[in-house]
Design a protein around this motif. Structure first.
Motif, PDB file in Angstrom:
ATOM      1  N   ASN A 143     -52.482  85.335   5.030  1.00  0.00           N
ATOM      2  CA  ASN A 143     -51.600  84.221   4.667  1.00  0.00           C
ATOM      3  C   ASN A 143     -52.091  83.500   3.417  1.00  0.00           C
ATOM      4  O   ASN A 143     -51.289  83.039   2.601  1.00  0.00           O
ATOM      5  CB  ASN A 143     -51.504  83.233   5.826  1.00  0.00           C
ATOM      6  N   ARG A 144     -53.414  83.416   3.277  1.00  0.00           N
ATOM      7  CA  ARG A 144     -53.987  82.659   2.165  1.00  0.00           C
ATOM      8  C   ARG A 144     -53.885  83.417   0.837  1.00  0.00           C
ATOM      9  O   ARG A 144     -53.675  82.820  -0.222  1.00  0.00           O
ATOM     10  CB  ARG A 144     -55.448  82.329   2.480  1.00  0.00           C
ATOM     11  N   TYR A 145     -54.012  84.767   0.897  1.00  0.00           N
ATOM     12  CA  TYR A 145     -54.146  85.536  -0.343  1.00  0.00           C
ATOM     13  C   TYR A 145     -53.003  86.506  -0.629  1.00  0.00           C
ATOM     14  O   TYR A 145     -52.988  87.127  -1.700  1.00  0.00           O
ATOM     15  CB  TYR A 145     -55.457  86.348  -0.308  1.00  0.00           C
ATOM     16  N   LYS A 146     -52.065  86.672   0.291  1.00  0.00           N
ATOM     17  CA  LYS A 146     -51.094  87.756   0.136  1.00  0.00           C
ATOM     18  C   LYS A 146     -50.235  87.614  -1.126  1.00  0.00           C
ATOM     19  O   LYS A 146     -49.944  88.607  -1.798  1.00  0.00           O
ATOM     20  CB  LYS A 146     -50.210  87.854   1.384  1.00  0.00           C
TER      21      LYS A 146
ATOM     22  N   GLY B  82     -62.654  79.728   7.653  1.00  0.00           N
ATOM     23  CA  GLY B  82     -63.105  79.262   8.967  1.00  0.00           C
ATOM     24  C   GLY B  82     -62.319  78.056   9.444  1.00  0.00           C
ATOM     25  O   GLY B  82     -61.976  77.947  10.638  1.00  0.00           O
ATOM     26  N   GLN B  83     -62.015  77.138   8.557  1.00  0.00           N
ATOM     27  CA  GLN B  83     -61.207  75.976   8.923  1.00  0.00           C
ATOM     28  C   GLN B  83     -59.793  76.386   9.292  1.00  0.00           C
ATOM     29  O   GLN B  83     -59.230  75.883  10.268  1.00  0.00           O
ATOM     30  CB  GLN B  83     -61.192  74.985   7.762  1.00  0.00           C
ATOM     31  N   ASP B  84     -59.203  77.323   8.505  1.00  0.00           N
ATOM     32  CA  ASP B  84     -57.850  77.797   8.828  1.00  0.00           C
ATOM     33  C   ASP B  84     -57.806  78.506  10.173  1.00  0.00           C
ATOM     34  O   ASP B  84     -56.796  78.443  10.880  1.00  0.00           O
ATOM     35  CB  ASP B  84     -57.346  78.740   7.739  1.00  0.00           C
ATOM     36  N   ALA B  85     -58.926  79.181  10.516  1.00  0.00           N
ATOM     37  CA  ALA B  85     -58.979  79.927  11.778  1.00  0.00           C
ATOM     38  C   ALA B  85     -59.313  79.025  12.959  1.00  0.00           C
ATOM     39  O   ALA B  85     -59.261  79.474  14.114  1.00  0.00           O
ATOM     40  CB  ALA B  85     -60.008  81.052  11.677  1.00  0.00           C
ATOM     41  N   GLY B  86     -59.667  77.770  12.698  1.00  0.00           N
ATOM     42  CA  GLY B  86     -59.988  76.830  13.773  1.00  0.00           C
ATOM     43  C   GLY B  86     -61.306  77.130  14.454  1.00  0.00           C
ATOM     44  O   GLY B  86     -61.418  76.979  15.685  1.00  0.00           O
ATOM     45  N   LEU B  87     -62.296  77.560  13.688  1.00  0.00           N
ATOM     46  CA  LEU B  87     -63.600  77.863  14.274  1.00  0.00           C
ATOM     47  C   LEU B  87     -64.267  76.608  14.805  1.00  0.00           C
ATOM     48  O   LEU B  87     -64.056  75.498  14.278  1.00  0.00           O
ATOM     49  CB  LEU B  87     -64.517  78.515  13.231  1.00  0.00           C
ATOM     50  N   SER B  88     -65.105  76.792  15.807  1.00  0.00           N
ATOM     51  CA  SER B  88     -65.911  75.682  16.307  1.00  0.00           C
ATOM     52  C   SER B  88     -66.941  75.302  15.253  1.00  0.00           C
ATOM     53  O   SER B  88     -67.205  76.053  14.313  1.00  0.00           O
ATOM     54  CB  SER B  88     -66.610  76.073  17.610  1.00  0.00           C
ATOM     55  N   GLU B  89     -67.539  74.152  15.431  1.00  0.00           N
ATOM     56  CA  GLU B  89     -68.525  73.678  14.454  1.00  0.00           C
ATOM     57  C   GLU B  89     -69.709  74.626  14.348  1.00  0.00           C
ATOM     58  O   GLU B  89     -70.191  74.910  13.248  1.00  0.00           O
ATOM     59  CB  GLU B  89     -68.982  72.266  14.842  1.00  0.00           C
ATOM     60  N   ASP B  90     -70.152  75.150  15.487  1.00  0.00           N
ATOM     61  CA  ASP B  90     -71.298  76.072  15.473  1.00  0.00           C
ATOM     62  C   ASP B  90     -70.946  77.392  14.771  1.00  0.00           C
ATOM     63  O   ASP B  90     -71.734  77.919  13.973  1.00  0.00           O
ATOM     64  CB  ASP B  90     -71.759  76.353  16.908  1.00  0.00           C
ATOM     65  N   ASP B  91     -69.781  77.928  15.085  1.00  0.00           N
ATOM     66  CA  ASP B  91     -69.387  79.192  14.453  1.00  0.00           C
ATOM     67  C   ASP B  91     -69.133  79.010  12.949  1.00  0.00           C
ATOM     68  O   ASP B  91     -69.431  79.911  12.144  1.00  0.00           O
ATOM     69  CB  ASP B  91     -68.120  79.736  15.116  1.00  0.00           C
ATOM     70  N   GLN B  92     -68.585  77.833  12.595  1.00  0.00           N
ATOM     71  CA  GLN B  92     -68.380  77.568  11.168  1.00  0.00           C
ATOM     72  C   GLN B  92     -69.710  77.542  10.427  1.00  0.00           C
ATOM     73  O   GLN B  92     -69.848  78.077   9.331  1.00  0.00           O
ATOM     74  CB  GLN B  92     -67.649  76.229  11.001  1.00  0.00           C
TER      75      GLN B  92
END
Length: 412
Positions: free
Chosen positions: A187-190, A53-63
């Protein structure tokens, strides 16, 4: 004063409360057989969901919604295995309502959990992020260890068993076909996913090699015989020889015993009167009824001795279709180690067949197996005739005794 409405928990508090609730729920209600879908898996999923969620730049509510969905996504395992996702949705909805969480945000959390079911669509970003977090073990270094836990769980709770090779193959196929749904997860797991595929291939080759070695040790081929095979043949030949010797001794005993009985009976029935042999002895002439037990004993003794002689006489296994021909040396039904068969060959063909036999260990053991088989046939015939001989002798003695008793009663 008007009653004060209960305020919803702050964002930090609601996540802490969800963590405490799930931890207690799993400790109290989750089956100990679930060694993969347990609290450890949920904690890992929450950690990976937060990072994605942090890597995707989610808003605080969506996170917050994503993390809450991660905490509850496996809660349904406390009630059911198949379809646990829908039970997880119900448990999350009930608990969030009790916490007075906003209705629209509750619906978002529940809808995100729905995507973890394999047959449900993954249309929103939160859904895809949660599924990637749930499956993040495929791109982590602990994939192999976690996979073994899943195998153990299926065996314990579902009764599904797998061979080592079968499980390694299924895991490799799964990794090869698996794809993450979001770019941040790729990107994180490939890189680790590629390493896991390589390691799984190595593990499969190693597992197959071990299986082949075990199969080879269990079913050793004739081309590389072990001492155990040779010991087996020596034991079988020794047992057959002992059994044959026992049969011959028992047959000789019956021949001797019945020959004596027949001689005594004939001597008793035929006596000399005035220098000439009479047809019947005076005892039979004066008591003709005695001829019945004597006749029974004579006939049964004769039948018993004939069966014993047939059992003891030499028996050579041979084939009527065998003719002197070089092809005999290569016929699998013919035993070149037995004189009854190889005498059908001329000397040159026999020598050639023996040389070929010594070169090919498969043919050597085939001939030995054939020899044991025909020895067994001979033994079977011997013991069948020997049983008939003993049975006739026993029945004859019983009938003789009964008839003699009847004669005594008749005379009295």
């Amino acid at each position: 004063m008007e009653p004060t409405a209960t305020l919803p928990s702050t964002k930090a508090e609601i996540v802490k409360k969800a963590k405490a609730y799930i931890t207690t729920l799993f400790e109290e209600k989750l089956s100990k057989q679930l060694v993969y879908h347990n609290l450890d898996h949920t904690v890992n999923t929450v950690r990976e969901a937060r990072a994605l969620g942090q890597d995707a730049g989610l808003s605080e509510d969506d996170q917050e919604a994503l993390v809450l969905a991660a905490w509850f996504h496996d809660a349904g395992y406390t009630e059911a295995y198949d379809g646990h996702e829908y039970r997880s949705m119900a448990l999350a909805e009930q608990w969030l309502q009790e916490q007075h969480y906003p209705t629209d945000r509750t619906a978002l959390v529940v809808d995100t959990i729905r995507a973890t079911h394999r047959d449900e669509p993954r249309t929103t970003e939160l859904q895809r992020l949660l599924v990637d977090a749930d499956m993040s073990n495929t791109g982590r270094e602990d994939f192999a260890a976690r996979a073994e836990l899943l195998r153990a769980e299926w065996e314990l709770s579902q009764g599904r068993t797998f061979s080592s090779v079968g499980w390694a193959e299924s895991q490799l196929d799964f990794l090869m076909s698996f794809k993450f749904l979001t770019s941040v997860a790729k990107n994180r797991y490939k890189e680790q996913l590629k390493e896991n595929i390589k390691e799984q291939r190595k593990l499969l080759k190693k597992t197959e090699k071990k299986r082949k070695e075990k199969d080879k040790a269990r079913t050793e081929t004739f081309a590389e015989p072990k001492r155990g095979i040779e010991t087996m043949f020596r034991t079988m030949y020794g047992n057959h020889m002992k059994l044959s010797d026992m049969a011959d001794k028992k047959a000789n005993m019956m021949i001797s015993l019945n020959a004596v009985l027949i001689s005594v009976i004939i001597t008793y029935l035929g006596t000399k009167v005035g220098g000439k042999t009479a047809v019947l002895s005076p005892a039979i002439t004066h008591n003709p009824v005695l001829s019945i037990p004597m006749g029974i004993l004579l006939l049964t003794s004769l039948g018993s001795v004939v069966s014993a002689i047939l059992s003891a006489q030499p028996d050579v296994t041979s084939f009527k279709w065998l003719k002197k021909s070089p092809e005999i040396a290569t016929n699998r039904r013919v035993n070149l180690l037995f004189f009854g068969n190889f005498t059908k060959l001329n000397l040159d063909d026999f020598q050639g067949g023996m040389r070929e036999l010594m070169r090919q260990k498969d043919s050597l053991y085939t001939n030995m197996v054939t020899d044991v088989y025909y020895l067994g046939e001979v033994l079977s015939r011997k013991y069948r005739l020997l049983r008939i001989s003993y049975t006739i002798f026993m029945v004859g003695l019983i009938l003789t005794a009964l008839s003699f008793g009847i004669v005594l009663l008749y005379k009295l």
